[in-house]
Design a protein around this motif. Structure first.
Motif, PDB file in Angstrom:
ATOM      1  N   SER A  27       0.840  -1.183   0.000  1.00  0.00           N
ATOM      2  CA  SER A  27       0.000   0.000   0.000  1.00  0.00           C
ATOM      3  C   SER A  27       0.877   1.235   0.000  1.00  0.00           C
ATOM      4  O   SER A  27       2.041   1.187   0.373  1.00  0.00           O
ATOM      5  N   LEU A  28       0.302   2.318  -0.449  1.00  0.00           N
ATOM      6  CA  LEU A  28       0.967   3.608  -0.502  1.00  0.00           C
ATOM      7  C   LEU A  28       0.051   4.669   0.085  1.00  0.00           C
ATOM      8  O   LEU A  28      -1.166   4.600  -0.079  1.00  0.00           O
ATOM      9  N   PHE A  29       0.645   5.634   0.743  1.00  0.00           N
ATOM     10  CA  PHE A  29      -0.114   6.803   1.141  1.00  0.00           C
ATOM     11  C   PHE A  29      -0.369   7.642  -0.103  1.00  0.00           C
ATOM     12  O   PHE A  29       0.479   7.725  -0.985  1.00  0.00           O
ATOM     13  N   VAL A  30      -1.525   8.214  -0.171  1.00  0.00           N
ATOM     14  CA  VAL A  30      -1.809   9.231  -1.172  1.00  0.00           C
ATOM     15  C   VAL A  30      -2.183  10.488  -0.399  1.00  0.00           C
ATOM     16  O   VAL A  30      -2.598  10.422   0.754  1.00  0.00           O
ATOM     17  N   GLY A  31      -2.001  11.623  -1.014  1.00  0.00           N
ATOM     18  CA  GLY A  31      -2.284  12.874  -0.329  1.00  0.00           C
ATOM     19  C   GLY A  31      -3.238  13.735  -1.119  1.00  0.00           C
ATOM     20  O   GLY A  31      -3.375  13.605  -2.329  1.00  0.00           O
ATOM     21  N   LYS A  32      -3.895  14.622  -0.406  1.00  0.00           N
ATOM     22  CA  LYS A  32      -4.841  15.542  -1.020  1.00  0.00           C
ATOM     23  C   LYS A  32      -4.383  16.966  -0.721  1.00  0.00           C
ATOM     24  O   LYS A  32      -4.008  17.278   0.408  1.00  0.00           O
ATOM     25  N   VAL A  33      -4.419  17.792  -1.721  1.00  0.00           N
ATOM     26  CA  VAL A  33      -4.074  19.198  -1.531  1.00  0.00           C
ATOM     27  C   VAL A  33      -5.245  19.865  -0.833  1.00  0.00           C
ATOM     28  O   VAL A  33      -6.369  19.846  -1.320  1.00  0.00           O
ATOM     29  N   VAL A  34      -4.956  20.407   0.348  1.00  0.00           N
ATOM     30  CA  VAL A  34      -5.987  21.057   1.147  1.00  0.00           C
ATOM     31  C   VAL A  34      -5.869  22.558   0.939  1.00  0.00           C
ATOM     32  O   VAL A  34      -4.776  23.089   0.750  1.00  0.00           O
ATOM     33  N   ALA A  35      -6.987  23.244   0.990  1.00  0.00           N
ATOM     34  CA  ALA A  35      -6.997  24.691   0.790  1.00  0.00           C
ATOM     35  C   ALA A  35      -6.001  25.373   1.714  1.00  0.00           C
ATOM     36  O   ALA A  35      -5.846  24.992   2.873  1.00  0.00           O
ATOM     37  N   ASN A  36      -5.355  26.375   1.192  1.00  0.00           N
ATOM     38  CA  ASN A  36      -4.365  27.148   1.932  1.00  0.00           C
ATOM     39  C   ASN A  36      -5.033  27.834   3.121  1.00  0.00           C
ATOM     40  O   ASN A  36      -6.103  28.411   3.000  1.00  0.00           O
ATOM     41  N   THR A  37      -4.381  27.733   4.306  1.00  0.00           N
ATOM     42  CA  THR A  37      -4.955  28.358   5.495  1.00  0.00           C
ATOM     43  C   THR A  37      -4.040  29.457   6.018  1.00  0.00           C
ATOM     44  O   THR A  37      -2.850  29.256   6.188  1.00  0.00           O
ATOM     45  N   ILE A  38      -4.581  30.597   6.231  1.00  0.00           N
ATOM     46  CA  ILE A  38      -3.927  31.740   6.864  1.00  0.00           C
ATOM     47  C   ILE A  38      -2.477  31.925   6.426  1.00  0.00           C
ATOM     48  O   ILE A  38      -1.543  31.889   7.214  1.00  0.00           O
ATOM     49  N   GLY A  39      -2.278  32.102   5.155  1.00  0.00           N
ATOM     50  CA  GLY A  39      -0.961  32.430   4.633  1.00  0.00           C
ATOM     51  C   GLY A  39       0.066  31.311   4.648  1.00  0.00           C
ATOM     52  O   GLY A  39       1.224  31.538   4.341  1.00  0.00           O
ATOM     53  N   ARG A  40      -0.314  30.088   5.012  1.00  0.00           N
ATOM     54  CA  ARG A  40       0.623  28.967   5.016  1.00  0.00           C
ATOM     55  C   ARG A  40       0.701  28.382   3.611  1.00  0.00           C
ATOM     56  O   ARG A  40      -0.304  28.291   2.917  1.00  0.00           O
ATOM     57  N   PRO A  41       1.892  27.959   3.187  1.00  0.00           N
ATOM     58  CA  PRO A  41       1.999  27.311   1.870  1.00  0.00           C
ATOM     59  C   PRO A  41       1.223  25.988   1.859  1.00  0.00           C
ATOM     60  O   PRO A  41       1.013  25.378   2.911  1.00  0.00           O
ATOM     61  N   GLU A  42       0.819  25.568   0.686  1.00  0.00           N
ATOM     62  CA  GLU A  42       0.113  24.294   0.565  1.00  0.00           C
ATOM     63  C   GLU A  42       1.000  23.166   1.075  1.00  0.00           C
ATOM     64  O   GLU A  42       2.219  23.215   0.962  1.00  0.00           O
ATOM     65  N   THR A  43       0.378  22.114   1.610  1.00  0.00           N
ATOM     66  CA  THR A  43       1.149  20.991   2.142  1.00  0.00           C
ATOM     67  C   THR A  43       1.748  20.131   1.029  1.00  0.00           C
ATOM     68  O   THR A  43       2.762  19.481   1.234  1.00  0.00           O
ATOM     69  N   LEU A  44       1.136  20.122  -0.142  1.00  0.00           N
ATOM     70  CA  LEU A  44       1.621  19.336  -1.276  1.00  0.00           C
ATOM     71  C   LEU A  44       1.777  20.220  -2.498  1.00  0.00           C
ATOM     72  O   LEU A  44       0.932  21.080  -2.755  1.00  0.00           O
ATOM     73  N   LYS A  45       2.855  19.996  -3.254  1.00  0.00           N
ATOM     74  CA  LYS A  45       3.065  20.713  -4.524  1.00  0.00           C
ATOM     75  C   LYS A  45       3.639  19.756  -5.557  1.00  0.00           C
ATOM     76  O   LYS A  45       4.325  18.788  -5.212  1.00  0.00           O
ATOM     77  N   SER A  46       3.402  20.072  -6.810  1.00  0.00           N
ATOM     78  CA  SER A  46       3.986  19.297  -7.908  1.00  0.00           C
ATOM     79  C   SER A  46       5.499  19.458  -7.912  1.00  0.00           C
ATOM     80  O   SER A  46       6.008  20.510  -7.533  1.00  0.00           O
ATOM     81  N   PRO A  47       6.224  18.425  -8.357  1.00  0.00           N
ATOM     82  CA  PRO A  47       7.666  18.602  -8.531  1.00  0.00           C
ATOM     83  C   PRO A  47       7.913  19.622  -9.640  1.00  0.00           C
ATOM     84  O   PRO A  47       7.030  19.876 -10.466  1.00  0.00           O
ATOM     85  N   ILE A  48       9.110  20.206  -9.653  1.00  0.00           N
ATOM     86  CA  ILE A  48       9.423  21.169 -10.713  1.00  0.00           C
ATOM     87  C   ILE A  48      10.023  20.483 -11.934  1.00  0.00           C
ATOM     88  O   ILE A  48      10.038  21.045 -13.015  1.00  0.00           O
ATOM     89  N   ASP A  49      10.497  19.246 -11.754  1.00  0.00           N
ATOM     90  CA  ASP A  49      11.067  18.469 -12.853  1.00  0.00           C
ATOM     91  C   ASP A  49      11.353  17.065 -12.340  1.00  0.00           C
ATOM     92  O   ASP A  49      11.118  16.764 -11.171  1.00  0.00           O
TER      93      ASP A  49
END
Length: 188
Positions: A27-49
């Protein structure tokens, strides 16, 4: 391998690997991008390359088709939690996986050998190993993702390239609310 079904809005954090001589089980963990809260960066982002780490093209191993292992290059402030394995020589889509914000990651250790030229840790060759958090136990915050580490020629720097997750919502109350051994036996 990658999950067969990922719910809408969720992303894998890396591919899964296991020894060839066993039925597919993992099994693998999967993650969900949660709405940005109070100026904090998103918990997940796409790689740049991606960087191609290894392929079977020049390998003399028995294979039913080509395989490619890609390392996702995370944006600043983020960590990769796994590699992407493909059967095509083209880079995977940047939407294939997500990188995790650094404050939600934890150091990993090698757990066991999965596949490669040698089951022993050697200075030559290539191998894949399963990962586990460096700090483990009921009072530690590390969480395994289910991913793996890939190393060529025992590259110790590769160990720092992939992270486990960190439970930032950890409390002793959550441990106390877990069932004890007697309760678990009653469930069975």
């Amino acid at each position: 391998y990658e999950p067969s079904e990922i719910p809408d809005g969720f992303f894998m954090l890396g591919s899964y690997s296991q020894p060839n001589d066993q039925p597919l089980f993992g099994s693998l963990f999967v993650g969900k991008v949660v709405a940005n809260t109070i100026g904090r960066p998103e918990t997940l982002k796409s790689p740049i390359d991606y960087t191609l780490v290894w392929s079977t093209e020049l390998s003399k191993i028995r294979q039913s088709g080509p395989g490619y292992i890609w390392y996702p290059i995370p944006p600043d402030g983020y960590e990769a939690a796994g590699y992407v394995v493909t059967s095509a020589s083209e880079k995977p889509s940047l939407d294939k996986i997500r990188c995790v914000r650094s404050d939600f990651t934890h150091d990993c250790d090698i757990e066991k050998w999965i596949w490669g030229e040698s089951s022993s840790i050697s200075a030559d060759g290539f191998s894949a190993y399963s990962l586990r958090p460096s700090a483990r136990g009921t009072l530690d915050q590390g969480v395994p993702v289910g991913s793996f580490i890939f190393m060529k020629n025992w590259d110790a720097d590769a160990l720092t390239s992939v992270s486990c997750l960190k439970n930032n919502n950890f409390s002793l109350f959550s441990i106390e609310s877990m069932p004890n051994l007697r309760q678990i036996h009653a469930l069975f």
